[in-house]
Scaffold this active site. Structure first.
Site: not given
Length: 493
Positions: A17, A244, A266, A303, A311
């Protein structure tokens, strides 16, 4: 049967991403070697009140990587593309892309859950799809577009997920790969088909989608146009695990059952492999998702908002070291467990300031407010490790076998501090590696399509002989157990 008598080259396009890369994988004598061909940044484009992905830039970077391979005098035996999930491209009847695709972080889906559930009950959506509810699921993106009378959707002929769209640009052939479709929330988890029941309220049906194919399917060969652009011939393009995470999980170097995985980047995605979807009241209540894997397996997972938080903070920190290793060293100078956040709270999805979001959460929950980058980093790592334990305990309740190890794969394997914290929190051995799991899984599915391996078990056997994961054993588990109790109290919603 593993075929080790030939040398084969496979070109993997791995798009995350925030960045992408192209990698040339070579299988020779049962050994896999990889060469990074290109690495590039890409990101969300903000314009006209929306957030988009620049698919034309992504296509250009794929072409550039193929040119480099051609200049090296290497002809790949095949090409495979994986990307993040849920996002898609709309294609018109003339075969042209109608508009650059929305990013899953676009706010137009903020009220999509409520809008769609007025048409189809939430429980029924989960019963069919088995997918956790996140406002950017493909189903809800389509619902938002329908609600807002999106002009491109109204004239679309086909809907292609991003890896399938890029393969289409290379070959002119359209497919819908199963693992990427499974992220949509409109695939029937039991049949693997598009659910007309879920799409019909939006005026859509399975006719908007190309034929569904399994990982390893030959999509086509490079078009004449792409051959001229790259200097290559009619190289086959294979549908790998287009999602992915599906490719990454295929690269877990496990030769036996009894493991959980954590695809760390991420996003952090923690799960187990099952032979069938797990769809029941418990999985619904805990918002677990069932996504497609290799060989018709199901990836039961959740998730977790992973390195995204770190980040975003690093973009704001003015005095923090640029080196990750130095950052980890500095973080250890701070006392542990001073404050916790709940990583999956809505306020951490895409705030204007991640630093302020952390401070506000800690203040609102009566905790010490982390003021320095060291304190904020420690808060992030402590909180992620505790969230991993929380999800791990849920996974164990769904599994009919004892989970005795956790495999961490992806970029997060390089975060040795969080890896150790995770082992401490969960109290089982953690194996970190490989870093390039997604590219490896992509390459090995191409190898399977090429007849070099027969199934997922053989793929992992080859991978396990080529990588050496770092093992982290649990430490100070009594201290972490006590801290976990406080984490649960603080983050209870």
């Amino acid at each position: 049967m593993i075929n080790t008598s030939t040398t084969k080259h496979f070109f993997a396009v791995d798009l995350g991403a925030t960045s992408g890369r192209t990698i040339l994988g070579t299988l020779q004598d049962g050994k896999l070697t990889m060469e990074e061909i290109s690495r590039f940044k890409h990101g969300i484009v903000r314009m006209c009140g929306h957030y988009y992905w620049d698919i034309y830039h992504l296509y250009k970077e794929v072409i550039s990587g193929l040119k480099v391979v051609a200049q090296k005098g290497i002809v790949p035996d095949s090409i495979g593309i994986d990307t993040w999930g849920v996002d898609f491209v709309l294609v018109g009847k003339d075969g042209q892309i109608l508009r650059t695709p929305y990013s899953y972080r676009d706010p137009h889906t903020n009220d999509a859950l409520e809008y769609y559930f007025q048409m189809v009950p939430k429980e029924r959506v989960y019963e069919i799809s088995g997918i956790q509810f996140m406002n950017f699921n493909s189903l809800l993106q389509l619902a938002a577009m329908k609600k807002h009378a999106d002009s491109a959707l109204s004239i679309a002929d086909k809907i292609l997920f991003l890896p399938d769209a890029l393969s289409y640009l290379l070959t002119g052939e359209m497919v819908t790969e199963r693992t990427i479709l499974s992220t949509s929330a409109f695939m029937d988890a039991r049949t693997g088909k598009v659910s007309n029941e879920l799409l019909s309220p939006l005026g859509l049906s399975d006719q908007y989608f190309a034929p569904i194919v399994q990982p390893g399917h030959l999509i086509g060969t490079l078009s004449q146009e792409v051959q001229l652009l790259t200097g290559l011939g009619s190289v086959p393009v294979v549908a790998v695990a287009g999602h992915d995470t599906g490719s990454a999980v295929a690269a877990v170097p496990a030769t036996e059952d009894g493991f959980a995985y954590l695809s760390s980047g991420t996003w952090s995605l923690m799960g187990i492999e099952t032979q069938a979807p797990v769809i029941n009241q418990d999985s619904y209540a805990k918002n677990f998702t069932n996504e497609g894997g290799i060989d018709n397996t199901t990836r039961l997972l959740k998730n977790i908002c992973g390195m995204w938080i770190l980040e975003r903070c690093r973009e704001e920190w003015q005095d923090a070291p640029k080196s990750y290793d130095t950052l980890y060293e500095e973080t250890q100078k701070v006392a542990p467990f001073r404050s916790f956040i709940f990583p999956d709270a809505p306020e951490f999805a895409n705030p204007v300031s991640m630093v302020e979001a952390i401070k506000n959460f800690c203040q609102s929950t009566g905790q010490s407010v982390p003021s320095s980058y060291r304190e904020q980093a420690r808060c992030i790592f402590d909180s992620l490790a505790m969230r991993y334990r929380e999800v791990f305990e849920m996974l164990q309740s769904f599994s009919n076998i004892h989970i005795d190890r956790l495999h961490i794969i992806g970029g997060g394997t390089q975060n040795y501090l969080l890896n150790q914290f995770t082992a401490n929190a969960i109290n089982i051995p953690v194996y970190a590696g490989p870093v390039e799991a997604t590219a490896i899984g992509n390459i090995m599915v191409q190898a399977k399509s090429n007849g070099l391996v027969s199934n997922l078990k053989e793929m992992r056997k080859v991978i396990s002989q080529c990588v050496s994961p770092q093992c982290y054993l649990p430490k100070d588990t009594d201290i972490w157990d006590k801290a976990f109790c406080r984490y649960k109290l603080v983050t209870k919603k």
